[in-house]
Design a protein around this motif. Sequence first.
Motif, PDB file in Angstrom:
ATOM      1  N   SER A  56      42.706  49.462 116.914  1.00 27.18           N
ATOM      2  CA  SER A  56      42.284  48.255 116.207  1.00 27.18           C
ATOM      3  C   SER A  56      41.046  48.575 115.376  1.00 27.18           C
ATOM      4  CB  SER A  56      41.979  47.123 117.205  1.00 27.18           C
ATOM      5  OG  SER A  56      41.604  45.948 116.531  1.00 27.18           O
ATOM      6  N   LEU A  57      41.280  48.914 114.119  1.00 25.87           N
ATOM      7  CA  LEU A  57      40.198  49.245 113.204  1.00 25.87           C
ATOM      8  C   LEU A  57      39.705  47.993 112.482  1.00 25.87           C
ATOM      9  CD1 LEU A  57      41.750  52.470 111.621  1.00 25.87           C
ATOM     10  CD2 LEU A  57      40.078  52.343 113.480  1.00 25.87           C
ATOM     11  N   PRO A  58      38.470  48.000 112.000  1.00 31.87           N
ATOM     12  CA  PRO A  58      37.976  46.853 111.215  1.00 31.87           C
ATOM     13  C   PRO A  58      38.849  46.634 109.985  1.00 31.87           C
ATOM     14  CG  PRO A  58      36.170  48.303 111.840  1.00 31.87           C
ATOM     15  CD  PRO A  58      37.425  49.017 112.220  1.00 31.87           C
ATOM     16  N   PRO A  59      39.010  45.395 109.536  1.00 22.55           N
ATOM     17  CA  PRO A  59      39.868  45.107 108.369  1.00 22.55           C
ATOM     18  C   PRO A  59      39.478  45.908 107.132  1.00 22.55           C
ATOM     19  CG  PRO A  59      39.235  43.069 109.476  1.00 22.55           C
ATOM     20  CD  PRO A  59      38.447  44.171 110.116  1.00 22.55           C
ATOM     21  N   GLN A  60      38.171  46.123 106.922  1.00 28.17           N
ATOM     22  CA  GLN A  60      37.742  46.876 105.748  1.00 28.17           C
ATOM     23  C   GLN A  60      38.237  48.325 105.811  1.00 28.17           C
ATOM     24  OE1 GLN A  60      35.841  45.167 107.769  1.00 28.17           O
ATOM     25  NE2 GLN A  60      34.771  43.561 106.623  1.00 28.17           N
ATOM     26  N   VAL A  61      38.161  48.919 107.006  1.00 28.58           N
ATOM     27  CA  VAL A  61      38.623  50.299 107.180  1.00 28.58           C
ATOM     28  C   VAL A  61      40.142  50.369 107.017  1.00 28.58           C
ATOM     29  CG1 VAL A  61      38.758  52.239 108.781  1.00 28.58           C
ATOM     30  CG2 VAL A  61      36.685  50.831 108.688  1.00 28.58           C
ATOM     31  N   ASN A  62      40.844  49.399 107.598  1.00 31.53           N
ATOM     32  CA  ASN A  62      42.300  49.356 107.448  1.00 31.53           C
ATOM     33  C   ASN A  62      42.704  49.243 105.983  1.00 31.53           C
ATOM     34  OD1 ASN A  62      43.719  49.722 109.826  1.00 31.53           O
ATOM     35  ND2 ASN A  62      43.416  47.629 110.519  1.00 31.53           N
ATOM     36  N   LEU A  63      41.973  48.436 105.223  1.00 31.64           N
ATOM     37  CA  LEU A  63      42.281  48.263 103.806  1.00 31.64           C
ATOM     38  C   LEU A  63      42.097  49.576 103.045  1.00 31.64           C
ATOM     39  CD1 LEU A  63      42.957  46.542 101.351  1.00 31.64           C
ATOM     40  CD2 LEU A  63      40.528  45.894 101.214  1.00 31.64           C
ATOM     41  N   ILE A  64      41.020  50.285 103.334  1.00 26.74           N
ATOM     42  CA  ILE A  64      40.761  51.563 102.656  1.00 26.74           C
ATOM     43  C   ILE A  64      41.866  52.573 102.989  1.00 26.74           C
ATOM     44  CG2 ILE A  64      39.198  53.529 102.533  1.00 26.74           C
ATOM     45  CD1 ILE A  64      36.883  51.566 102.997  1.00 26.74           C
TER      46      ILE A  64
ATOM     47  N   ILE B 197      48.682  51.634 111.064  1.00 26.59           N
ATOM     48  CA  ILE B 197      48.070  51.047 109.866  1.00 26.59           C
ATOM     49  C   ILE B 197      48.750  49.747 109.435  1.00 26.59           C
ATOM     50  CG2 ILE B 197      47.408  51.442 107.461  1.00 26.59           C
ATOM     51  CD1 ILE B 197      45.966  53.220 109.494  1.00 26.59           C
ATOM     52  N   LEU B 198      50.055  49.810 109.171  1.00 24.05           N
ATOM     53  CA  LEU B 198      50.738  48.677 108.555  1.00 24.05           C
ATOM     54  C   LEU B 198      50.834  47.466 109.483  1.00 24.05           C
ATOM     55  CD1 LEU B 198      53.619  50.525 106.647  1.00 24.05           C
ATOM     56  CD2 LEU B 198      51.351  49.871 105.836  1.00 24.05           C
ATOM     57  N   SER B 199      51.292  47.696 110.713  1.00 21.31           N
ATOM     58  CA  SER B 199      51.438  46.557 111.629  1.00 21.31           C
ATOM     59  C   SER B 199      50.109  45.876 111.952  1.00 21.31           C
ATOM     60  CB  SER B 199      52.135  47.004 112.917  1.00 21.31           C
ATOM     61  OG  SER B 199      53.492  47.316 112.667  1.00 21.31           O
ATOM     62  N   PRO B 200      49.037  46.622 112.297  1.00 22.23           N
ATOM     63  CA  PRO B 200      47.758  45.934 112.558  1.00 22.23           C
ATOM     64  C   PRO B 200      47.193  45.245 111.317  1.00 22.23           C
ATOM     65  CG  PRO B 200      47.746  48.132 113.511  1.00 22.23           C
ATOM     66  CD  PRO B 200      48.954  48.051 112.634  1.00 22.23           C
ATOM     67  N   PHE B 201      47.317  45.869 110.153  1.00 20.35           N
ATOM     68  CA  PHE B 201      46.697  45.327 108.942  1.00 20.35           C
ATOM     69  C   PHE B 201      47.483  44.163 108.353  1.00 20.35           C
ATOM     70  CE2 PHE B 201      46.016  45.647 104.236  1.00 20.35           C
ATOM     71  CZ  PHE B 201      44.728  45.140 104.236  1.00 20.35           C
ATOM     72  N   LEU B 202      48.818  44.270 108.337  1.00 16.63           N
ATOM     73  CA  LEU B 202      49.637  43.261 107.669  1.00 16.63           C
ATOM     74  C   LEU B 202      50.211  42.218 108.622  1.00 16.63           C
ATOM     75  CD1 LEU B 202      51.619  45.617 105.237  1.00 16.63           C
ATOM     76  CD2 LEU B 202      49.559  44.268 104.742  1.00 16.63           C
ATOM     77  N   GLN B 203      50.396  42.589 109.884  1.00 15.26           N
ATOM     78  CA  GLN B 203      51.039  41.667 110.826  1.00 15.26           C
ATOM     79  C   GLN B 203      50.174  41.316 112.024  1.00 15.26           C
ATOM     80  OE1 GLN B 203      54.521  44.096 111.580  1.00 15.26           O
ATOM     81  NE2 GLN B 203      55.696  43.077 109.957  1.00 15.26           N
ATOM     82  N   GLY B 204      49.016  41.954 112.149  1.00 18.53           N
ATOM     83  CA  GLY B 204      48.124  41.663 113.268  1.00 18.53           C
ATOM     84  C   GLY B 204      48.654  42.113 114.609  1.00 18.53           C
ATOM     85  N   GLU B 205      49.498  43.155 114.635  1.00 22.22           N
ATOM     86  CA  GLU B 205      50.087  43.653 115.884  1.00 22.22           C
ATOM     87  C   GLU B 205      49.464  45.004 116.229  1.00 22.22           C
ATOM     88  OE1 GLU B 205      54.253  43.831 115.292  1.00 22.22           O
ATOM     89  OE2 GLU B 205      54.509  41.653 115.092  1.00 22.22           O
TER      90      GLU B 205
END
Length: 265
Positions: free
Chosen positions: A13-21, A189-197
């Motif tokens: 579970s990375l911070p949203p800013q890090v996930n976006l980068i 990356i994709l599931s935590p960032f886009l779907q919150g899983e």
Amino acid sequence: MMPSSWQGTTTVSLPPQVNLIIYIIVWAIVIAGLFFIFQRSRSARFARWTTQDILIIAIMAVLLEVYDNLIGDQFITPIIQLIPFGHLLALNDLPYMFLLMVGIALVRKPGCATAMVFLNFILMQLFYSGSGINVLMWQYGLLQGLFVDLYLVARGGRVFTRADWTAVVDGLIMGALRAVPAVTIQSTILSPFLQGEAKTLGYIFFYSLFNLVGNGVEAAISGPLAVRIAQSVNPAATRTAEQTEAEEEEPVVPADTTLGEGSAS
């Protein structure tokens, strides 16, 4: 599907800013990879794409979709789930990997794997997602074929030229590349960032590992048979670009080269 003791408790579970980068970096890698494949496909080592190739890609992508989200999900997957570790090993992907290997054996040009898998992914989103096409998730569809095509480039058009152990090795590597890193990037990356899983480290590791083994073995089994099917459908399917060029440059010798005697007038 997976024992709870294997999954652990530490989630990715990375911070949203890090996930976006990281998400943007992955997109950059995908685009750069597609551009590289496009450039290499135009080199002399590979034959040019034909209308027949495009038709084969379209037909195989539709067949992949018919199995993946109709036959597979409705009939095969429920049976596979009854087998211990069957779904984790992606045993339901065996017909899918066979169809994918047949398509690659028929075309054998950089970009064919990505085209088939991505078109299948688009059809799935149109027919079964319930929300239309989600461009943000396109990375997952592209990554399933991108590294397979990079392998085709690295092999210089010599993938699936013979139905022997080389076809088994080619299939093993391409099957593994189809599963990973797409599955790993989706889970981290994709599931935590886009779907919150958010998934645990243990889940990501074992899920990626079992998919790598399952898809790799399935493609290895399918490889020689895919080559034989390609040879029966199109005898020229396994020729390399060098062989094709040599055949085109070979001079045509007339059947009758005997010179007749001239007649006096």
